[in-house]
Design an enzyme around this catalytic site. Sequence first.
Site, PDB file in Angstrom:
ATOM      1  N   GLU A  44       0.870  -1.183   0.000  1.00 24.38           N
ATOM      2  CA  GLU A  44       0.000   0.000   0.000  1.00 24.38           C
ATOM      3  C   GLU A  44       0.900   1.224   0.000  1.00 24.38           C
ATOM      4  O   GLU A  44       1.746   1.366   0.889  1.00 24.38           O
ATOM      5  CB  GLU A  44      -0.908   0.034   1.236  1.00 24.38           C
ATOM      6  CG  GLU A  44      -1.839   1.243   1.223  1.00 24.38           C
ATOM      7  CD  GLU A  44      -2.637   1.465   2.514  1.00 24.38           C
ATOM      8  OE1 GLU A  44      -3.553   2.293   2.491  1.00 24.38           O
ATOM      9  OE2 GLU A  44      -2.329   0.822   3.542  1.00 24.38           O
ATOM     10  N   ASP A  69       5.027   4.654   3.504  1.00 22.77           N
ATOM     11  CA  ASP A  69       4.646   6.059   3.674  1.00 22.77           C
ATOM     12  C   ASP A  69       5.902   6.904   3.764  1.00 22.77           C
ATOM     13  O   ASP A  69       6.927   6.469   4.267  1.00 22.77           O
ATOM     14  CB  ASP A  69       3.774   6.257   4.924  1.00 22.77           C
ATOM     15  CG  ASP A  69       2.890   7.483   4.777  1.00 22.77           C
ATOM     16  OD1 ASP A  69       1.676   7.328   4.537  1.00 22.77           O
ATOM     17  OD2 ASP A  69       3.419   8.616   4.883  1.00 22.77           O
ATOM     18  N   ASP A 118      -3.431  11.727  -1.235  1.00 21.92           N
ATOM     19  CA  ASP A 118      -3.587  13.192  -1.195  1.00 21.92           C
ATOM     20  C   ASP A 118      -4.084  13.666  -2.566  1.00 21.92           C
ATOM     21  O   ASP A 118      -3.503  13.323  -3.597  1.00 21.92           O
ATOM     22  CB  ASP A 118      -2.234  13.854  -0.872  1.00 21.92           C
ATOM     23  CG  ASP A 118      -1.774  13.513   0.543  1.00 21.92           C
ATOM     24  OD1 ASP A 118      -2.629  13.461   1.444  1.00 21.92           O
ATOM     25  OD2 ASP A 118      -0.562  13.285   0.738  1.00 21.92           O
ATOM     26  N   LYS A 122      -4.792  21.286  -7.232  1.00 21.55           N
ATOM     27  CA  LYS A 122      -4.342  22.297  -8.200  1.00 21.55           C
ATOM     28  C   LYS A 122      -3.640  21.621  -9.379  1.00 21.55           C
ATOM     29  O   LYS A 122      -2.799  20.740  -9.179  1.00 21.55           O
ATOM     30  CB  LYS A 122      -3.362  23.272  -7.533  1.00 21.55           C
ATOM     31  CG  LYS A 122      -4.045  24.169  -6.515  1.00 21.55           C
ATOM     32  CD  LYS A 122      -3.077  25.205  -5.981  1.00 21.55           C
ATOM     33  CE  LYS A 122      -3.794  26.052  -4.940  1.00 21.55           C
ATOM     34  NZ  LYS A 122      -2.883  26.665  -3.991  1.00 21.55           N
ATOM     35  N   ASP A 154     -12.511   9.144  -1.179  1.00 17.35           N
ATOM     36  CA  ASP A 154     -13.783   9.864  -1.033  1.00 17.35           C
ATOM     37  C   ASP A 154     -13.773  11.083  -1.947  1.00 17.35           C
ATOM     38  O   ASP A 154     -14.773  11.795  -2.018  1.00 17.35           O
ATOM     39  CB  ASP A 154     -13.941  10.371   0.414  1.00 17.35           C
ATOM     40  CG  ASP A 154     -12.874  11.408   0.713  1.00 17.35           C
ATOM     41  OD1 ASP A 154     -11.681  11.079   0.548  1.00 17.35           O
ATOM     42  OD2 ASP A 154     -13.214  12.554   1.060  1.00 17.35           O
ATOM     43  N   THR A 191      -9.832   2.131   5.997  1.00 20.58           N
ATOM     44  CA  THR A 191      -8.650   2.907   6.382  1.00 20.58           C
ATOM     45  C   THR A 191      -9.098   3.953   7.409  1.00 20.58           C
ATOM     46  O   THR A 191     -10.298   4.160   7.610  1.00 20.58           O
ATOM     47  CB  THR A 191      -8.048   3.632   5.155  1.00 20.58           C
ATOM     48  OG1 THR A 191      -8.819   4.794   4.864  1.00 20.58           O
ATOM     49  CG2 THR A 191      -8.015   2.744   3.917  1.00 20.58           C
ATOM     50  N   GLU A 192      -8.143   4.650   7.986  1.00 22.77           N
ATOM     51  CA  GLU A 192      -8.488   5.717   8.939  1.00 22.77           C
ATOM     52  C   GLU A 192      -9.332   6.793   8.250  1.00 22.77           C
ATOM     53  O   GLU A 192     -10.342   7.240   8.782  1.00 22.77           O
ATOM     54  CB  GLU A 192      -7.229   6.381   9.517  1.00 22.77           C
ATOM     55  CG  GLU A 192      -6.560   5.618  10.636  1.00 22.77           C
ATOM     56  CD  GLU A 192      -5.563   4.580  10.155  1.00 22.77           C
ATOM     57  OE1 GLU A 192      -5.384   4.435   8.921  1.00 22.77           O
ATOM     58  OE2 GLU A 192      -4.962   3.908  11.008  1.00 22.77           O
ATOM     59  N   TYR A 193      -8.897   7.209   7.066  1.00 23.50           N
ATOM     60  CA  TYR A 193      -9.633   8.252   6.335  1.00 23.50           C
ATOM     61  C   TYR A 193     -11.014   7.769   5.936  1.00 23.50           C
ATOM     62  O   TYR A 193     -11.971   8.533   5.962  1.00 23.50           O
ATOM     63  CB  TYR A 193      -8.836   8.689   5.101  1.00 23.50           C
ATOM     64  CG  TYR A 193      -7.890   9.832   5.387  1.00 23.50           C
ATOM     65  CD1 TYR A 193      -6.865   9.691   6.304  1.00 23.50           C
ATOM     66  CD2 TYR A 193      -8.050  11.062   4.765  1.00 23.50           C
ATOM     67  CE1 TYR A 193      -6.003  10.728   6.593  1.00 23.50           C
ATOM     68  CE2 TYR A 193      -7.189  12.116   5.047  1.00 23.50           C
ATOM     69  CZ  TYR A 193      -6.173  11.945   5.954  1.00 23.50           C
ATOM     70  OH  TYR A 193      -5.324  12.987   6.242  1.00 23.50           O
ATOM     71  N   GLU A 194     -11.096   6.529   5.555  1.00 26.47           N
ATOM     72  CA  GLU A 194     -12.388   5.970   5.129  1.00 26.47           C
ATOM     73  C   GLU A 194     -13.386   6.009   6.284  1.00 26.47           C
ATOM     74  O   GLU A 194     -14.548   6.403   6.111  1.00 26.47           O
ATOM     75  CB  GLU A 194     -12.168   4.530   4.651  1.00 26.47           C
ATOM     76  CG  GLU A 194     -13.386   3.869   4.063  1.00 26.47           C
ATOM     77  CD  GLU A 194     -13.027   2.534   3.405  1.00 26.47           C
ATOM     78  OE1 GLU A 194     -11.834   2.161   3.370  1.00 26.47           O
ATOM     79  OE2 GLU A 194     -13.958   1.868   2.926  1.00 26.47           O
TER      80      GLU A 194
HETATM   81  C1  LIG Z   1      -4.482  11.368   3.046  1.00 28.97           C
HETATM   82  S1  LIG Z   1      -3.372  10.258   3.765  1.00 28.97           S
HETATM   83  C2  LIG Z   1      -4.251   8.698   3.669  1.00 28.97           C
HETATM   84  C3  LIG Z   1      -3.696   7.666   4.612  1.00 28.97           C
HETATM   85  C4  LIG Z   1      -4.371   6.282   4.570  1.00 28.97           C
HETATM   86  N1  LIG Z   1      -4.156   5.614   3.298  1.00 28.97           N
HETATM   87  C5  LIG Z   1      -5.847   6.354   4.894  1.00 28.97           C
HETATM   88  O1  LIG Z   1      -6.659   6.133   3.983  1.00 28.97           O
HETATM   89  O2  LIG Z   1      -6.204   6.606   6.049  1.00 28.97           O
HETATM   90  C6  LIG Z   1      -2.147  10.068   2.479  1.00 28.97           C
HETATM   91  C7  LIG Z   1      -0.845   9.449   2.941  1.00 28.97           C
HETATM   92  O3  LIG Z   1      -0.006   9.292   1.810  1.00 28.97           O
HETATM   93  C8  LIG Z   1       1.321   9.610   2.173  1.00 28.97           C
HETATM   94  N2  LIG Z   1       2.043   9.995   0.948  1.00 28.97           N
HETATM   95  C9  LIG Z   1       1.821  11.097   0.200  1.00 28.97           C
HETATM   96  N3  LIG Z   1       2.654  11.138  -0.867  1.00 28.97           N
HETATM   97  C10 LIG Z   1       3.424  10.014  -0.772  1.00 28.97           C
HETATM   98  C11 LIG Z   1       4.464   9.493  -1.559  1.00 28.97           C
HETATM   99  N4  LIG Z   1       4.909  10.129  -2.650  1.00 28.97           N
HETATM  100  N5  LIG Z   1       5.035   8.329  -1.178  1.00 28.97           N
HETATM  101  C12 LIG Z   1       4.609   7.681  -0.060  1.00 28.97           C
HETATM  102  N6  LIG Z   1       3.615   8.128   0.726  1.00 28.97           N
HETATM  103  C13 LIG Z   1       3.030   9.287   0.373  1.00 28.97           C
HETATM  104  C14 LIG Z   1       1.176  10.720   3.182  1.00 28.97           C
HETATM  105  O4  LIG Z   1       2.317  10.843   4.014  1.00 28.97           O
HETATM  106  C15 LIG Z   1      -0.072  10.300   3.949  1.00 28.97           C
HETATM  107  O5  LIG Z   1       0.243   9.513   5.082  1.00 28.97           O
END
Ligand SMILES: C[S@@+](CC[C@H](N)C(=O)[O-])C[C@H]1O[C@@H](n2cnc3c(N)ncnc32)[C@H](O)[C@@H]1O
Length: 212
Positions: A44, A69, A118, A122, A154, A191-194
């Site tokens: 993941e 991550d 993320d 933009k 989402d 997931t946490e966000y979900e």
């Molecule tokens: C919005 S959070 C979602 C976390 C988790 N997947 C969830 O659904 O709860 C996005 C995660 O992606 C990581 N992330 C962003 N760009 C990344 C990259 N280029 N490589 C690895 N992780 C990345 C961020 O550090 C963050 O923890």
Amino acid sequence: MRVRKRKGAEEHLANHPQYVILNPEDAKGKWYEVFGNNNPIHIEVGSGKGAFITGMALQNPHINYIGIDIQLSVLSYALDKVLESGATNVKLLRVDGSSLTNYFEDAEVDMMYLNFSDPWPKTKHEKRRLTYKTFLDTYKQILPEHGEIHFKTDNRGLFEYSLASFSQYGMTLKQVWLDLHASNYEGNVMTEYEAKFSSKGQVIYRVEAVFN
Ligand SMILES: C[S@@+](CC[C@H](N)C(=O)[O-])C[C@H]1O[C@@H](n2cnc3c(N)ncnc32)[C@H](O)[C@@H]1O
């Protein structure tokens, strides 16, 4: 998502080398040695605080999972989850998703997940989206022929963008869910966000995309 720096995070990760792979370039081509078996490897990218990767590891003990991550503090929270769960088929990596070919041989990963990446809304930040074509180049290399990406979000804008990006890359959209939680999809691990966004009434989108 930026998480506040956690005191002692680096030390916490360094103290658990059985879960946190500190020199991942040494594991390239040898992940079966790291796990001590030849089970399939699922990763993941952007695994956040680890609820999904840990839940999947418990649900599927014959699959090896790697949560990746870029943020140290976030990964340290994921480590807490792994330790609490007692799962032994999960490892954590603090690396950038754009550099995965440094850590995985061609076709060494069996499939991959992107969850609530993320959105970078933009246009000038398009290249940072984890479903941008240069990321797809990287994923394609480490996955087998017809390797799959399973993606949940989402964020409607990112979902629409990603469907187009997968299609323009020549991938097949095997299945698409416009409201995952209202569907008959079984075995969903949140997931946490979900959990956070669905509790606020947000619809969850999902797609399974296959490289050709
Ligand atoms: C919005 S959070 C979602 C976390 C988790 N997947 C969830 O659904 O709860 C996005 C995660 O992606 C990581 N992330 C962003 N760009 C990344 C990259 N280029 N490589 C690895 N992780 C990345 C961020 O550090 C963050 O923890």
